[in-house]
Design an enzyme around this catalytic site. Structure first.
Site, PDB file in Angstrom:
ATOM      1  N   LYS A 127       0.840  -1.192   0.000  1.00  0.00           N
ATOM      2  CA  LYS A 127       0.000   0.000   0.000  1.00  0.00           C
ATOM      3  C   LYS A 127       0.877   1.245   0.000  1.00  0.00           C
ATOM      4  CE  LYS A 127      -3.845   1.998   2.713  1.00  0.00           C
ATOM      5  NZ  LYS A 127      -4.690   1.784   3.922  1.00  0.00           N
TER       6      LYS A 127
ATOM      7  N   SER B  45      -9.520   1.948   3.381  1.00  0.00           N
ATOM      8  CA  SER B  45      -8.665   2.711   2.485  1.00  0.00           C
ATOM      9  C   SER B  45      -7.671   1.867   1.694  1.00  0.00           C
ATOM     10  CB  SER B  45      -7.899   3.766   3.277  1.00  0.00           C
ATOM     11  OG  SER B  45      -6.967   3.164   4.181  1.00  0.00           O
TER      12      SER B  45
ATOM     13  N   SER C 226     -10.048  -0.265   7.327  1.00  0.00           N
ATOM     14  CA  SER C 226      -9.340  -0.062   6.062  1.00  0.00           C
ATOM     15  C   SER C 226      -8.736  -1.316   5.457  1.00  0.00           C
ATOM     16  CB  SER C 226      -8.246   1.004   6.223  1.00  0.00           C
ATOM     17  OG  SER C 226      -8.834   2.269   6.358  1.00  0.00           O
TER      18      SER C 226
END
Length: 491
Positions: A69, A149, A173
């Protein structure tokens, strides 16, 4: 225990991943799950293959392509949190978790798209959008949210771009994009994986975690990522249990006989009939394997937890302090404070503020300092409501090993004007407690995945993996989770 690369070699696995990115992220359905690929990936794959041919295997992920990420520092690739504000320099070093991936033989394929600033910039955001990466969409239906997210991490794994990815979670997330995209997501106990080198929101709630196609792979990846770090005191907590191999919890068809699970019906069930039905089916399968089920095992703290949002006070205060500490590790010419980021967004509104604002940033500017009694009270209340009077109280009162509930409703339609439409989720009690959540695909609703979530006390990852692995084996969803890339629907 090792994870063999997809295909017969690391170079074939990386080539397949890069081809999938070219077909699905840069053309075709335009999933936009990857912000940047690693130009050294093919060379690294060749090196790993040569090492294996010599009989040298670095670790359990030797030659496996892994996406990270884009809020996790990589010394050889930009780390931007999806914002143009952080494009000016490279981090000085790998985050410890990235170093552990490389030591285990993994190939960092690239950086996954995300909801910008881990979805803590606006109170009306649309998950999956970042200024740098654009809008990441759900591969099962292109007009549906990818969640956030860790949007790109979930989408890339679901779409076969990478076999595994790193996500991060503060509250939902990992669990959200895992459930919405039909993959496995494990948010571990805060402190099991080092957070140094991760763009922060909250030092009391943030944690990285694995996102994978199977529970076994999540267990394998967790063993690589878990560890201590002197620069992250949360990893040095007394009583912390870290294993180098969690795959022992994923054996046979799932050894779960004798375990007891509780169903916290109040607030954590009932927001989605479709997700409820899939979770009920998973519970029935566990019961048939000898798991005892306690219905209505509710958390007595839930009403109070949702009535006053102490969590938001904690997040705002910790973000204001944490982001300044993180920015100090970056180059001399970039932003150095939250105020600098707010000013940058205003100055670059044509790129950064095109769909929604930065209310969360602006509200955090006025948040109490970490020594302020208002912050300290909010933090204590979060821990009481999430831990002492929450998850721990429910586990003790009902004599259960874990709590089980639907993860999220099916993915909602993307709405860049009004933001996300989330009816409910599994995450808040575990988020404020800092406790683990494992979400596993539990079914399909009109072509959209839903998941079942397992929540436990601190350091109970092994128990959650046992339960999740059993459900995965019993459901055997297989090809049902492979997206068909449905185009947007009218209406």
């Amino acid at each position: 225990m090792t994870h063999e690369p997809t295909g017969s070699s690391a170079i074939e696995a990386v080539a397949t991943s890069l081809q999938r990115i070219a077909e699905l992220d840069r053309s075709g359905p335009l999933l936009r799950s990857v912000i940047e690929t690693n130009p050294s990936a093919e060379r690294l794959a060749s090196d790993r293959d040569a090492e294996r041919a010599r009989g040298y295997v670095r670790g359990p992920l030797h030659g496996v392509p892994v996406l990270v990420k884009d809020n996790v520092d990589t010394a050889d690739l930009p780390t931007t949190a999806g914002s143009y504000a952080l494009t000016g320099d490279l981090p000085a070093a790998d985050a410890p978790l990235v170093a552990r991936l490389r030591e285990a033989g993994a190939i960092v394929l690239g950086k996954a798209n995300l909801s910008e600033w881990a979805n803590f910039r606006s109170t009306h955001s649309s998950s999956g959008w970042s200024a740098l990466g654009g809008l990441c969409v759900n591969p099962h239906a292109l007009d549906r949210s990818a969640g956030g997210s860790s949007s790109g991490s979930g989408v890339a794994v679901a779409a076969g771009i990478a076999p595994m990815a790193v996500g991060t979670e503060t509250d939902g997330s990992i669990a959200c994009p895992a459930a919405l995209n039909g993959v496995v997501g494990l948010k571990p106990t805060v402190g099991l994986i080092p957070r140094t080198g991760v763009v922060p929101i909250s030092h009391s709630q943030d944690t990285p975690g694995p996102m994978t196609r199977s529970v076994f792979d999540a267990a394998l990846m967790l063993g690589v990522l878990a560890g201590t770090s002197a620069s992250d005191p949360a990893t040095l907590v007394p009583g912390r249990v870290a294993l180098s191999d969690y795959t022992a919890f994923c054996s046979g068809s799932g050894d779960v006989a004798g375990l007891r699970i509780g169903l916290p019906r109040k607030k954590l069930w009932g927001y989605s009939p479709q997700a409820d039905a899939a979770a009920e089916a998973a519970v029935r399968l566990l019961a048939a394997q000898g798991v005892s089920v306690v219905d209505d095992a509710d958390l007595s703290s839930l009403e109070e937890l949702y009535e006053v949002d102490h969590e938001l006070t904690v997040l705002r205060s910790e973000f204001k302090a944490g982001i300044a500490a993180y920015l100090a590790t970056r180059g001399p010419d970039g932003p150095k404070s939250l105020a600098d980021l707010v000013a940058f967004n205003r100055d670059h509104a044509d790129k950064e503020l095109v769909h929604f604002g930065q209310e969360a940033f602006e509200q955090s500017l006025d948040a109490p300092d970490l020594s302020d009694p208002a912050y300290l009270h909010a933090l204590a209340e979060c821990r009481r409501l999430g831990r002492t009077d929450g998850i721990d109280a429910a586990l003790r009162t009902f004599g259960v090993d874990a709590l089980v509930m639907p993860s999220y409703p099916p993915a909602w339609k993307i709405d860049l004007v009004n933001g996300d439409h989330v009816n409910g989720s599994c995450t808040k009690p575990a988020a404020v407690a800092g406790y683990p959540i494992l979400t596993v695909p539990s079914g399909m609703v009109d072509g959209l995945p839903v998941g079942v979530a397992f929540v436990g006390t601190a350091w109970s990852e092994g128990t959650l993996l046992r339960l999740g692995y059993a459900v995965e084996q019993l459901l055997n969803l297989g090809d049902q989770l492979r997206p068909a890339y449905r185009p947007p629907q009218a209406g």
